[in-house]
Design a protein around this motif. Structure first.
Motif, PDB file in Angstrom:
ATOM      1  N   ALA A  92      43.419 -44.704  22.336  1.00 10.55           N
ATOM      2  CA  ALA A  92      43.122 -44.585  23.763  1.00 10.55           C
ATOM      3  C   ALA A  92      43.539 -45.838  24.519  1.00 10.55           C
ATOM      4  N   LEU A  93      43.916 -46.890  23.796  1.00 11.12           N
ATOM      5  CA  LEU A  93      44.311 -48.151  24.409  1.00 11.12           C
ATOM      6  C   LEU A  93      45.826 -48.264  24.500  1.00 11.12           C
ATOM      7  N   ARG A  94      46.287 -49.167  25.335  1.00 14.99           N
ATOM      8  CA  ARG A  94      47.717 -49.452  25.390  1.00 14.99           C
ATOM      9  C   ARG A  94      48.156 -49.978  24.028  1.00 14.99           C
ATOM     10  N   PRO A  95      49.357 -49.637  23.562  1.00 15.13           N
ATOM     11  CA  PRO A  95      49.810 -50.047  22.233  1.00 15.13           C
ATOM     12  C   PRO A  95      49.684 -51.548  21.976  1.00 15.13           C
ATOM     13  N   GLU A  96      50.016 -52.369  22.972  1.00 14.77           N
ATOM     14  CA  GLU A  96      49.971 -53.814  22.758  1.00 14.77           C
ATOM     15  C   GLU A  96      48.538 -54.327  22.600  1.00 14.77           C
ATOM     16  N   VAL A  97      47.558 -53.565  23.086  1.00 11.08           N
ATOM     17  CA  VAL A  97      46.158 -53.918  22.885  1.00 11.08           C
ATOM     18  C   VAL A  97      45.654 -53.327  21.574  1.00 11.08           C
ATOM     19  N   ALA A  98      45.988 -52.072  21.332  1.00  9.71           N
ATOM     20  CA  ALA A  98      45.510 -51.379  20.133  1.00  9.71           C
ATOM     21  C   ALA A  98      45.988 -52.034  18.848  1.00  9.71           C
ATOM     22  N   GLU A  99      47.191 -52.560  18.862  1.00 12.95           N
ATOM     23  CA  GLU A  99      47.752 -53.130  17.644  1.00 12.95           C
ATOM     24  C   GLU A  99      47.013 -54.378  17.177  1.00 12.95           C
ATOM     25  N   GLN A 100      46.121 -54.912  18.002  1.00 13.18           N
ATOM     26  CA  GLN A 100      45.342 -56.090  17.618  1.00 13.18           C
ATOM     27  C   GLN A 100      44.153 -55.739  16.721  1.00 13.18           C
ATOM     28  N   ILE A 101      43.781 -54.462  16.665  1.00 15.81           N
ATOM     29  CA  ILE A 101      42.528 -54.069  16.020  1.00 15.81           C
ATOM     30  C   ILE A 101      42.589 -54.252  14.507  1.00 15.81           C
ATOM     31  N   ASP A 102      41.737 -55.114  13.999  1.00 16.77           N
ATOM     32  CA  ASP A 102      41.582 -55.327  12.558  1.00 16.77           C
ATOM     33  C   ASP A 102      40.238 -56.022  12.356  1.00 16.77           C
ATOM     34  N   MET A 103      39.191 -55.234  12.190  1.00 20.37           N
ATOM     35  CA  MET A 103      37.844 -55.797  12.131  1.00 20.37           C
ATOM     36  C   MET A 103      36.993 -55.014  11.150  1.00 20.37           C
ATOM     37  N   VAL A 104      35.833 -55.579  10.842  1.00 19.66           N
ATOM     38  CA  VAL A 104      34.808 -54.878  10.072  1.00 19.66           C
ATOM     39  C   VAL A 104      33.506 -54.982  10.852  1.00 19.66           C
ATOM     40  N   ILE A 105      32.872 -53.836  11.080  1.00 11.70           N
ATOM     41  CA  ILE A 105      31.556 -53.820  11.705  1.00 11.70           C
ATOM     42  C   ILE A 105      30.513 -53.683  10.603  1.00 11.70           C
ATOM     43  N   VAL A 106      29.625 -54.667  10.507  1.00 13.75           N
ATOM     44  CA  VAL A 106      28.543 -54.668   9.527  1.00 13.75           C
ATOM     45  C   VAL A 106      27.274 -54.253  10.260  1.00 13.75           C
ATOM     46  N   ARG A 107      26.795 -53.075   9.935  1.00 10.33           N
ATOM     47  CA  ARG A 107      25.655 -52.467  10.638  1.00 10.33           C
ATOM     48  C   ARG A 107      24.441 -52.397   9.717  1.00 10.33           C
ATOM     49  N   GLU A 108      23.301 -52.865  10.191  1.00  6.11           N
ATOM     50  CA  GLU A 108      22.058 -52.743   9.440  1.00  6.11           C
ATOM     51  C   GLU A 108      21.607 -51.283   9.470  1.00  6.11           C
ATOM     52  N   LEU A 109      21.092 -50.780   8.350  1.00  8.32           N
ATOM     53  CA  LEU A 109      20.826 -49.343   8.235  1.00  8.32           C
ATOM     54  C   LEU A 109      19.369 -48.944   8.028  1.00  8.32           C
ATOM     55  N   ASN A 110      18.499 -49.879   7.707  1.00 11.87           N
ATOM     56  CA  ASN A 110      17.141 -49.479   7.309  1.00 11.87           C
ATOM     57  C   ASN A 110      16.066 -49.773   8.345  1.00 11.87           C
ATOM     58  N   GLY A 111      16.452 -50.276   9.511  1.00 14.24           N
ATOM     59  CA  GLY A 111      15.456 -50.610  10.520  1.00 14.24           C
ATOM     60  C   GLY A 111      15.814 -50.051  11.877  1.00 14.24           C
ATOM     61  N   ASP A 112      15.287 -50.718  12.939  1.00 11.88           N
ATOM     62  CA  ASP A 112      15.600 -50.360  14.318  1.00 11.88           C
ATOM     63  C   ASP A 112      14.863 -49.073  14.718  1.00 11.88           C
ATOM     64  N   VAL A 113      15.266 -48.476  15.832  1.00 13.71           N
ATOM     65  CA  VAL A 113      14.559 -47.300  16.349  1.00 13.71           C
ATOM     66  C   VAL A 113      14.696 -46.091  15.434  1.00 13.71           C
ATOM     67  N   TYR A 114      15.703 -46.097  14.555  1.00 18.19           N
ATOM     68  CA  TYR A 114      15.901 -44.951  13.682  1.00 18.19           C
ATOM     69  C   TYR A 114      14.733 -44.781  12.706  1.00 18.19           C
ATOM     70  N   PHE A 115      14.120 -45.903  12.307  1.00 16.92           N
ATOM     71  CA  PHE A 115      13.043 -45.843  11.325  1.00 16.92           C
ATOM     72  C   PHE A 115      11.704 -46.318  11.880  1.00 16.92           C
ATOM     73  N   GLY A 116      11.686 -46.747  13.148  1.00 18.17           N
ATOM     74  CA  GLY A 116      10.434 -47.190  13.745  1.00 18.17           C
ATOM     75  C   GLY A 116       9.515 -46.031  14.086  1.00 18.17           C
ATOM     76  N   GLU A 117       8.294 -46.381  14.434  1.00 19.68           N
ATOM     77  CA  GLU A 117       7.331 -45.353  14.833  1.00 19.68           C
ATOM     78  C   GLU A 117       7.869 -44.585  16.039  1.00 19.68           C
ATOM     79  N   LYS A 118       7.698 -43.280  16.021  1.00 17.28           N
ATOM     80  CA  LYS A 118       8.220 -42.443  17.092  1.00 17.28           C
ATOM     81  C   LYS A 118       7.315 -41.240  17.296  1.00 17.28           C
ATOM     82  N   GLY A 119       7.425 -40.637  18.446  1.00 17.77           N
ATOM     83  CA  GLY A 119       6.611 -39.458  18.678  1.00 17.77           C
ATOM     84  C   GLY A 119       6.633 -39.005  20.129  1.00 17.77           C
ATOM     85  N   MET A 120       5.832 -38.005  20.409  1.00 22.87           N
ATOM     86  CA  MET A 120       5.662 -37.478  21.761  1.00 22.87           C
ATOM     87  C   MET A 120       4.181 -37.618  22.123  1.00 22.87           C
TER      88      MET A 120
END
Length: 347
Positions: free
Chosen positions: A114-142
């Protein structure tokens, strides 16, 4: 070595089948495979998205290759029975706390970004995401407010040990790449993020060779589009990581191209494409299997120690793309099986 195959719902069985073909071609008799139901497919047979037999197989396997979960037929079930609870359950039960999502642009796909080629070609990264906490596992309800109105709530929380654990994964990942780590939070608004930032700074003293920076999540989303080349490794929480990694996938050409690994402290992992079950194209042969094939390569690299074989898979995907392999999401007409065939031929 035992591999648990959990194809799941929608296009999951199609893409896992192609990745399994590639694994058998590369590794041969060194791997054995067992398949189990998960997600909506499991609920329809066993009455639960993560049946005991599936969880037992996942526990005893050396690694897990996962397809996708999500079935519109199950949308009205109670939350704990919905297909998505299977992946959350596996992360929790197996303590898969670190999600690694590499995002890089194959040069042949510059026109698909979706980016211009000269911008897109820069992409080379790793996203390290925590998986066991945050709102996904916190107390929730109605609940009801004092005025009798309905109110939903989801509690976001992290303790310092959880942050320190994922921060070290981020620093170690940066150490084997370009030595740059960007911690993404929302510390100007959220107390959870303030703790996150404080702990990441504390852990940074153990890694004097790594260049640490911090960025608010809204700015990070903008910078991924504006200047993605500035990022090497991003470490962030569960919610922010979920959103940013999907954004990165479209910057890199297609959500059908990005693999992921969810690891425990001993490098045992669950490997899956980051795309969903795509029920609208399930069974039509339109799914792109490359993210799942690349996930299989990550499995060989991280959990099984078969680095040369992982390199072969990644090189074969690059060669297939260079030769013109394109599924519909990449602007082509190849079927799922034909895409798998091109990778096998490139091997």
């Amino acid at each position: 070595m035992l591999i648990a195959l959990l194809p799941g719902d929608g296009i999951g069985p199609e893409v896992v089948a192609e990745a399994t073909r590639v694994l058998k071609a590369v590794v041969g008799d060194r791997l054995t495979f067992e398949t189990a139901a998960v997600g909506g497919a499991a609920y329809k047979v066993h009455g639960h998205p993560l049946p005991p037999a599936t969880l037992d197989l996942a526990r005893k396997a050396d690694a897990i290759l996962f397809g996708a979960v999500g079935d519109p037929d199950c949308d009205k079930l109670e939350r704990h029975l919905r297909p998505e609870q299977a992946i959350l359950g596996l992360r929790k039960e197996l303590t898969l706390f670190a999600n690694l999502r590499p995002a890089r642009l194959f040069p042949e796909l510059a026109d698909a970004s979706a980016l211009r080629p000269e911008v897109a070609e820069q992409i080379d990264m790793v996203i390290v995401r925590e998986l066991n906490g945050d709102v996904y596992f916190g107390e929730k309800g109605m609940r009801k407010t004092a005025s009798g109105r309905r109110e939903g709530y989801d509690i976001m929380s992290y303790n310092e040990d959880e942050v320190a654990r994922i921060a070290r994964v981020g620093f170690e990942t940066a150490r084997v790449r370009k030595g740059k780590l960007c911690s993404v939070d929302k510390a100007n608004v959220l107390e959870t993020s303030q703790l996150w930032r404080d702990v990441v700074i504390e852990i940074s003293s153990e890694y004097p060779d790594i260049e640490l920076s911090h960025m608010y999540v809204d700015n990070a989303a903008m910078q991924l589009v504006r200047n993605p080349g500035q990022f090497d490794v991003i470490v962030t929480g569960n919610l922010f990581g979920d959103i940013l990694s999907d954004q990165a996938s479209m910057c890199a050409g297609s959500i059908g191209m990005l693999p992921s690994a969810s690891l425990d402290s001993a490098q045992k992992g669950l490997y899956e494409p980051i795309h969903g079950s795509a029920p609208d194209i399930a069974g039509q042969g339109k799914a792109n299997p490359l993210a799942t094939i690349l996930s299989a390569g990550m499995m060989l690299r991280y959990s099984l120690g078969l680095v040369a074989e992982a390199d072969r898979i990644e090189a074969a995907v690059a060669k297939a793309l260079a030769g013109g392999a394109r599924s519909p999401d990449l602007g082509g007409r190849m079927t799922t099986t034909q895409m798998g065939d091109t990778v096998l031929a490139a091997l």
